[in-house]
Design an enzyme around this catalytic site. Structure first.
Site, short mmCIF file in Angstrom:
data_model
loop_
_atom_site.label_atom_id
_atom_site.label_comp_id
_atom_site.label_asym_id
_atom_site.label_seq_id
_atom_site.Cartn_x
_atom_site.Cartn_y
_atom_site.Cartn_z
N SER A 1 -11.37 0.98 3.06
CA SER A 1 -10.58 0.61 4.24
C SER A 1 -9.91 1.86 4.80
CB SER A 1 -9.52 -0.42 3.87
OG SER A 1 -10.13 -1.62 3.44
N GLU B 1 -5.07 4.68 5.96
CA GLU B 1 -4.84 4.49 4.53
C GLU B 1 -5.17 5.74 3.71
OE1 GLU B 1 -6.28 1.40 1.05
OE2 GLU B 1 -5.88 0.65 3.06
N ARG C 1 0.80 -1.22 0.00
CA ARG C 1 0.00 0.00 0.00
C ARG C 1 0.84 1.28 0.00
NH1 ARG C 1 -2.21 -3.51 -1.26
NH2 ARG C 1 -4.15 -4.46 -0.59
#
Length: 368
Positions: free
Chosen positions: A243, A360, A166
């Protein structure tokens, strides 16, 4: 090209639906206008951010005291087709899921498990989007990049982007604008090998199996919808950033201190096999290191006492009723309420397990 000073709240342009107006909002219609807008903005010395689909950002209620440049350029071009390996060039403003739908419709395998992810294609390499066993890093060849420091157009390869879980160099401080993305896919009616246990189980196949592209896409869309992770005006749980936390990566030794039932996955590749000629002694194995382990953020949140639908008293931000990884706007929530809940989750998980949860989304003018 200019939408006006302070005219449009950024809440209207983001999936979390929070955020005040920017000092200036630019919406270039063409690639040349986009480049010109960025160069002019950089030359002004003002603060700036680039906004694609708005699916992975939380903007402060006070707005942004700078220039927001929207990326709206669209288009998909086939660059090559060599022995079944097809390279596509995709403009940065192309909606990501529209691209995935295009590849499935045209029998191109490699990103079908990334169906349903909101946002634009240009944003995809920034955080190395991934889901259900696939990451964009596996298919990306290069990007066309307008560099902030030099003002030059550059071709950056996958190796230049330093992909990891990520993240990429673009998320770690390399500033500029992604103009287009080149992806290499395989011409096939069947998917890439299924690499995620939940997806394989839902499909009723073994890990590593290949199934029709359309079946994978439809199954992934259904799985994401069951978690409120597909944009749907009829689903209040989709008013989110998806998320909100990444799955933590910790050392193996630390992971051993967690409860035995805590889900975990090795995050280091197996050592490469070494061929040793007959008669020669193999080299000593490398010293054992503390391998990295990926944990389940959802499990940590749930086991710290925060369940689906949880909200702080009086707050209009809540944990999704379908999935504990998402924070949702239940109606009229502020950015302050969203981040307050995020900090609460961080505090509970750290207090219970000693694990620091990392947000995130990109946070603009707010903090966790």
């Amino acid at each position: 090209m200019t939408d006006g000073n302070g005219a449009t709240p950024l809440a209207e342009l983001t999936t979390m639906r929070v955020g005040g107006a920017a000092h200036e909002l630019l919406s270039p219609a063409t690639r040349d206008e986009l480049v010109a807008a960025m160069v002019e903005t950089w030359g002004s010395g003002e603060e700036w951010i680039v906004l694609g689909g708005g699916s992975n950002v939380v903007v402060a209620d006070e707005g942004f005291d700078g220039t927001v440049v929207r990326v709206l350029t669209r288009g998909i071009q086939q660059l090559s087709d060599d022995d079944g390996r097809v390279v596509l060039r995709v403009e940065a403003g192309e909606p990501w899921d529209d691209l995935v739908a295009y590849t499935v419709d045209n029998g191109l395998a490699g990103i079908e498990a990334l169906s349903g992810i909101p946002g634009s294609t240009g944003a995809a390499p920034v955080q190395n989007i991934g889901a259900y066993g696939q990451e964009i890093a596996s298919s990306l060849v290069a990007i066309e990049f307008l560099d902030y420091l030099s003002g030059d157009l550059q071709r950056l390869t996958a190796a230049d982007l330093g992909f990891d879980y990520r993240t990429s160099t673009l998320k770690q401080g390399r500033r500029g604008l992604v103009l287009s993305v080149d992806l290499e896919l395989t011409r096939s009616a069947e998917s890439a090998p299924v690499g995620y246990a939940q997806l394989a189980s839902t499909l009723g196949v073994e890990l590593g199996a290949r199934v029709p592209l359309r079946v994978v896409r439809d199954t992934v869309l259904a799985l994401r919808a069951s978690k409120g992770m597909v944009l749907d005006p009829a689903d209040p749980d989709s008013v989110s950033c998806g998320s909100f936390f990444t799955n933590p990566i910790v050392g193996e030794n630390f992971a051993r201190t967690l409860p035995e039932q805590a889900p975990r996955w090795a995050n280091a590749p197996e050592p490469a096999p070494v061929a040793v000629p007959l008669g020669e002694e193999p080299a000593a194995p490398p010293a054992q290191t503390d391998f990295r382990v990926k944990l389940s953020a959802a499990w940590l949140i749930e086991k710290s006492g925060i369940g689906r639908g949880f909200s702080l008293p009086g707050s209009r931000a809540a944990i999704s009723s379908k999935h504990t990884l998402a924070i949702v706007n239940t109606g009229g929530a502020t950015a302050a309420e969203v981040t307050e809940l995020g900090r609460y989750v961080q505090t509970r998980v750290f207090s219970q397990f000693g694990v620091r949860m990392v947000a995130e989304p990109v946070l603009v003018g707010v903090w966790l």
